[in-house]
Design a protein around this motif. Structure first.
Motif, PDB file in Angstrom:
ATOM      1  N   CYS A 103      59.057  72.588  23.017  1.00  0.00           N
ATOM      2  CA  CYS A 103      60.372  71.965  23.131  1.00  0.00           C
ATOM      3  C   CYS A 103      60.663  71.197  21.836  1.00  0.00           C
ATOM      4  CB  CYS A 103      60.416  71.019  24.321  1.00  0.00           C
ATOM      5  SG  CYS A 103      61.976  70.141  24.497  1.00  0.00           S
ATOM      6  N   PHE A 160      64.246  67.906  29.283  1.00  0.00           N
ATOM      7  CA  PHE A 160      64.753  67.468  27.988  1.00  0.00           C
ATOM      8  C   PHE A 160      65.618  68.509  27.291  1.00  0.00           C
ATOM      9  CE2 PHE A 160      60.940  64.555  27.945  1.00  0.00           C
ATOM     10  CZ  PHE A 160      61.684  63.452  28.283  1.00  0.00           C
ATOM     11  N   TYR A 210      62.782  68.799  21.227  1.00  0.00           N
ATOM     12  CA  TYR A 210      62.949  67.358  21.433  1.00  0.00           C
ATOM     13  C   TYR A 210      61.594  66.652  21.574  1.00  0.00           C
ATOM     14  CZ  TYR A 210      64.444  62.972  23.503  1.00  0.00           C
ATOM     15  OH  TYR A 210      64.644  61.642  23.762  1.00  0.00           O
ATOM     16  N   SER A 211      60.739  67.168  22.448  1.00  0.00           N
ATOM     17  CA  SER A 211      59.448  66.506  22.651  1.00  0.00           C
ATOM     18  C   SER A 211      58.529  66.667  21.443  1.00  0.00           C
ATOM     19  CB  SER A 211      58.766  67.028  23.920  1.00  0.00           C
ATOM     20  OG  SER A 211      58.531  68.406  23.823  1.00  0.00           O
TER      21      SER A 211
END
Length: 101
Positions: free
Chosen positions: A73, A58, A75-76
């Protein structure tokens, strides 16, 4: 049956993962993440299975790892904080066991 399992360790998070109200697939993934059983590059190298340390899909900025995959992360973690609203008020990024508690 209880006599057979009496020497097995008990974990405080076991009742939070394994119960009737969770989908079995999600419980299995959470359990594998806690015991280091997810088949990611970090865990495979820990089990002496040689793999190239791949970048996380990602973000393409850090190596694969359970803590990075779920919490470090951006995004996650944005997806996780959209699903679990209480994580937005945390000052530091949590771990899996911290979220379960």
């Amino acid at each position: 049956m209880k006599e057979f399992y009496k020497d097995f360790p008990t974990y405080s998070w076991a009742n939070l993962i394994w119960h009737k109200k969770h989908v079995l697939r999600y419980s299995a993934y959470a359990w594998l993440a806690l015991v280091g059983g997810l088949k990611i590059a970090d865990a495979l190298n820990g089990h002496n299975i040689p793999t190239d340390l791949a970048l996380f899909f990602f973000c393409h900025s850090h190596n694969e790892g359970v803590s990075h995959m779920f919490f470090e992360c951006h995004y996650s973690f944005a997806i996780l904080s959209a699903l679990i609203l209480n994580t937005r008020s945390l000052l530091l990024r949590p771990t899996i066991t911290y979220l379960l508690e």
